[in-house]
Scaffold this motif. Sequence first.
Motif, PDB file in Angstrom:
ATOM      1  N   GLU A 135      -5.429   3.219  -4.745  1.00 43.22           N
ATOM      2  CA  GLU A 135      -5.324   3.847  -6.153  1.00 43.22           C
ATOM      3  C   GLU A 135      -6.148   4.893  -6.440  1.00 43.22           C
ATOM      4  OE1 GLU A 135      -5.634   0.404  -8.634  1.00 43.22           O
ATOM      5  OE2 GLU A 135      -3.623  -0.419  -8.337  1.00 43.22           O
ATOM      6  N   GLN A 136      -7.373   4.835  -5.630  1.00 47.27           N
ATOM      7  CA  GLN A 136      -8.354   5.976  -5.897  1.00 47.27           C
ATOM      8  C   GLN A 136      -7.954   7.250  -5.145  1.00 47.27           C
ATOM      9  OE1 GLN A 136     -11.290   5.855  -8.127  1.00 47.27           O
ATOM     10  NE2 GLN A 136     -10.037   3.921  -8.817  1.00 47.27           N
ATOM     11  N   LEU A 137      -7.499   6.834  -3.930  1.00 48.78           N
ATOM     12  CA  LEU A 137      -7.165   7.920  -3.124  1.00 48.78           C
ATOM     13  C   LEU A 137      -5.736   8.578  -3.905  1.00 48.78           C
ATOM     14  CD1 LEU A 137      -7.111   9.430  -0.384  1.00 48.78           C
ATOM     15  CD2 LEU A 137      -5.703   7.723   0.725  1.00 48.78           C
ATOM     16  N   GLN A 138      -4.907   7.781  -4.371  1.00 43.56           N
ATOM     17  CA  GLN A 138      -3.783   8.698  -5.372  1.00 43.56           C
ATOM     18  C   GLN A 138      -4.221   9.370  -6.299  1.00 43.56           C
ATOM     19  OE1 GLN A 138      -1.614   6.036  -8.087  1.00 43.56           O
ATOM     20  NE2 GLN A 138       0.423   6.643  -6.919  1.00 43.56           N
ATOM     21  N   GLN A 139      -5.256   8.767  -7.201  1.00 43.73           N
ATOM     22  CA  GLN A 139      -5.806   9.691  -8.048  1.00 43.73           C
ATOM     23  C   GLN A 139      -6.614  11.030  -7.739  1.00 43.73           C
ATOM     24  OE1 GLN A 139      -5.324   9.239 -11.537  1.00 43.73           O
ATOM     25  NE2 GLN A 139      -3.944   7.803 -10.930  1.00 43.73           N
ATOM     26  N   MET A 140      -7.117  10.707  -6.523  1.00 43.12           N
ATOM     27  CA  MET A 140      -7.657  12.094  -5.984  1.00 43.12           C
ATOM     28  C   MET A 140      -6.733  13.345  -5.793  1.00 43.12           C
ATOM     29  SD  MET A 140     -10.213  12.385  -2.679  1.00 43.12           S
ATOM     30  CE  MET A 140     -11.595  11.643  -3.454  1.00 43.12           C
ATOM     31  N   HIS A 141      -5.677  12.592  -4.928  1.00 44.43           N
ATOM     32  CA  HIS A 141      -4.514  13.428  -4.627  1.00 44.43           C
ATOM     33  C   HIS A 141      -3.807  14.184  -5.902  1.00 44.43           C
ATOM     34  CE1 HIS A 141      -1.302  14.877  -2.109  1.00 44.43           C
ATOM     35  NE2 HIS A 141      -0.554  14.373  -2.910  1.00 44.43           N
TER      36      HIS A 141
ATOM     37  N   LEU B 137       0.955  -1.377   0.006  1.00 37.91           N
ATOM     38  CA  LEU B 137      -0.025   0.096  -0.132  1.00 37.91           C
ATOM     39  C   LEU B 137       0.926   1.238   0.013  1.00 37.91           C
ATOM     40  CD1 LEU B 137      -2.650  -1.090   2.557  1.00 37.91           C
ATOM     41  CD2 LEU B 137      -2.982  -0.774  -0.009  1.00 37.91           C
ATOM     42  N   ALA B 138       2.157   1.258   0.846  1.00 37.60           N
ATOM     43  CA  ALA B 138       3.026   2.296   0.879  1.00 37.60           C
ATOM     44  C   ALA B 138       3.471   2.613  -0.688  1.00 37.60           C
ATOM     45  CB  ALA B 138       3.841   2.163   1.689  1.00 37.60           C
ATOM     46  N   GLU B 139       3.585   1.713  -1.454  1.00 38.81           N
ATOM     47  CA  GLU B 139       4.011   1.810  -3.013  1.00 38.81           C
ATOM     48  C   GLU B 139       2.942   2.674  -3.563  1.00 38.81           C
ATOM     49  OE1 GLU B 139       5.343  -1.424  -5.214  1.00 38.81           O
ATOM     50  OE2 GLU B 139       6.868  -2.083  -3.541  1.00 38.81           O
ATOM     51  N   ILE B 140       1.851   2.842  -3.104  1.00 37.28           N
ATOM     52  CA  ILE B 140       0.789   3.527  -3.753  1.00 37.28           C
ATOM     53  C   ILE B 140       0.465   5.001  -3.090  1.00 37.28           C
ATOM     54  CG2 ILE B 140      -1.641   3.513  -4.700  1.00 37.28           C
ATOM     55  CD1 ILE B 140      -1.329   0.408  -4.494  1.00 37.28           C
ATOM     56  N   ILE B 141       0.385   5.088  -2.033  1.00 36.09           N
ATOM     57  CA  ILE B 141       0.170   6.143  -1.323  1.00 36.09           C
ATOM     58  C   ILE B 141       1.481   6.654  -0.385  1.00 36.09           C
ATOM     59  CG2 ILE B 141      -2.225   5.626  -1.038  1.00 36.09           C
ATOM     60  CD1 ILE B 141      -1.988   5.514   1.701  1.00 36.09           C
ATOM     61  N   HIS B 142       1.444   8.085   0.104  1.00 35.69           N
ATOM     62  CA  HIS B 142       2.213   8.417   0.976  1.00 35.69           C
ATOM     63  C   HIS B 142       1.615   9.458   2.086  1.00 35.69           C
ATOM     64  CE1 HIS B 142       2.120  12.392  -0.895  1.00 35.69           C
ATOM     65  NE2 HIS B 142       2.497  12.096  -1.926  1.00 35.69           N
ATOM     66  N   PRO B 143       1.996   9.459   3.060  1.00 36.13           N
ATOM     67  CA  PRO B 143       1.444  10.256   4.225  1.00 36.13           C
ATOM     68  C   PRO B 143       0.572  11.492   3.886  1.00 36.13           C
ATOM     69  CG  PRO B 143       3.306   9.556   4.993  1.00 36.13           C
ATOM     70  CD  PRO B 143       3.455   9.257   3.469  1.00 36.13           C
ATOM     71  N   GLY B 144       1.304  12.237   2.960  1.00 38.08           N
ATOM     72  CA  GLY B 144       0.569  13.493   2.618  1.00 38.08           C
ATOM     73  C   GLY B 144      -0.558  13.471   1.934  1.00 38.08           C
TER      74      GLY B 144
END
Length: 511
Positions: free
Chosen positions: A108-114, A38-45
């Motif tokens: 991945e959805q959270l990443q795209q939103m970011h 999961l950490a490869e997809i998102i970061h704390p920011g």
Amino acid sequence: MTEHDSAPQWGAQDDERIGLERAVVGTALLNPQQFADLAEIIHPGMLRHAPARLVWDLLAQRIPAGLPTDYVALQMEMPEADLKRIGGPPVFATLGQHSVGAAHWHAEQLQQMHVREQVAAQLRGALARVERDKDVEGALSVVSDLETHVSGPATAQADWEDVDLGPVLDGTHKPLTPTVGARDDGIGLFYPGRVNGIQGESEAGKTWAALICCLVEINRGNHVFYIDFEDSEDGVIGRLLLIGGVPETIRARFHYIRPGSTPTPNVLRTVARRVEEYEATLVVIDGVTEAMTLLGLELKENSEIATFGRMLLRLFADTGAAVVSLDHVVKSSESRGRYALGGVHKLNAVNGVQYMLEAVRPFGVGTEGRSRLRVAKDRPAQVRKNSLPGGKNPLHWFADLVVKAESDDFAEAHLYAPFQQADDPTEMTAEEEKEAKAEAEITEAKGKILAALESTSGPLTTNGILDRVTGRKVVVRAALARLVDSSAVLTEQGPRASVLHSLASNGDGKP
């Protein structure tokens, strides 16, 4: 006011972002083994709400260190003020209730939103520059940098096009193999077009290993770029000459860069274009900690580590070269795991192979230094098949780095293939190590028994030997039995059913 202080609490607004954050963090909380993926997809920011961010940060600290991540452990670790702010101990159970089976999709959805939010913010800034400051050039620079800072080096259009599945389906697809650099037996070390790495303690030989591979490549007729944030040209080139580099070849194909100031995105892209123009096969980044500091990035912040990966490592990997970063590890081997100094995102950034360099004997003039390359990560899975199991060490053994410095002017440097020796304590299994330790104890006790018998004027009973020989009595008894069985010690009946022991061969008997 910090980002955590300003973040709304659970229930403040039941929007899409809260649901995604709950799903991702809740899954990592209940399934720590999924954290690294999961950490490869998102970061704390990307985590805007205090409960998700604080729990994620705790997991990022504890999982790589092998520390407990149950509700009680996290509650005890979190500062009381933070725990109170996010709603107390029940917050862990609340997050756990939102664990989902499709956590990667939610991430991945959270990443795209970011990404969408970043693009919108950048475009608003560019518009403000044009309308308020009449700064058209600055606005165009912001827009042109969107691709690098937000989406990475590849274009969004290319990322979203259909991939040609023909080679995979018709059997013509060939797996990516490590072809850059080489052991002495010709087996390659690094994957081209991927981010690779070597991590180890100071003076474990990271630079030596990298320079051996640089020498292999320039001798093959390829160009190499060495971006050095730690040493100087005399130190690096001096070592390269020491292990057999030819000045004319080095001058023609070895490109040495010693950054002294923070580069702009345009500067980095210019260097990447040079790498591409020369069709370089290898780019070495020596000194990740120093590089991140120069770029103004925080070493222990996973979001900053991810930014470093996008800004530098992936930028050069997209040229087709094998990128190799040289990094430090924490000093404690017990808490080190597979991670370099900093955060889990360092290992996540590697999509090639990551080696852990384990010091065996120190390097120096007039000595033969040795370190062991172990495989910490092998994403394409083509390196471990050329390695040996690590015995008690869970990491596979790929090579031994050996540097024998005959003088200040000449050294032999090798990357030997692994060769298992029965008496190599580094590669023993736990059971083998236990047996070897027991055998060493018995051997030591045998020597003490023989010395005790030799120093006395007459035979000794078993108790007499036990009184004179230090160590565990069970070990002394076992050693005495072996000496008797081998006829190094003779026995005879003594008074009151005792057994007397004396040396064989007039005191010259040996076990």
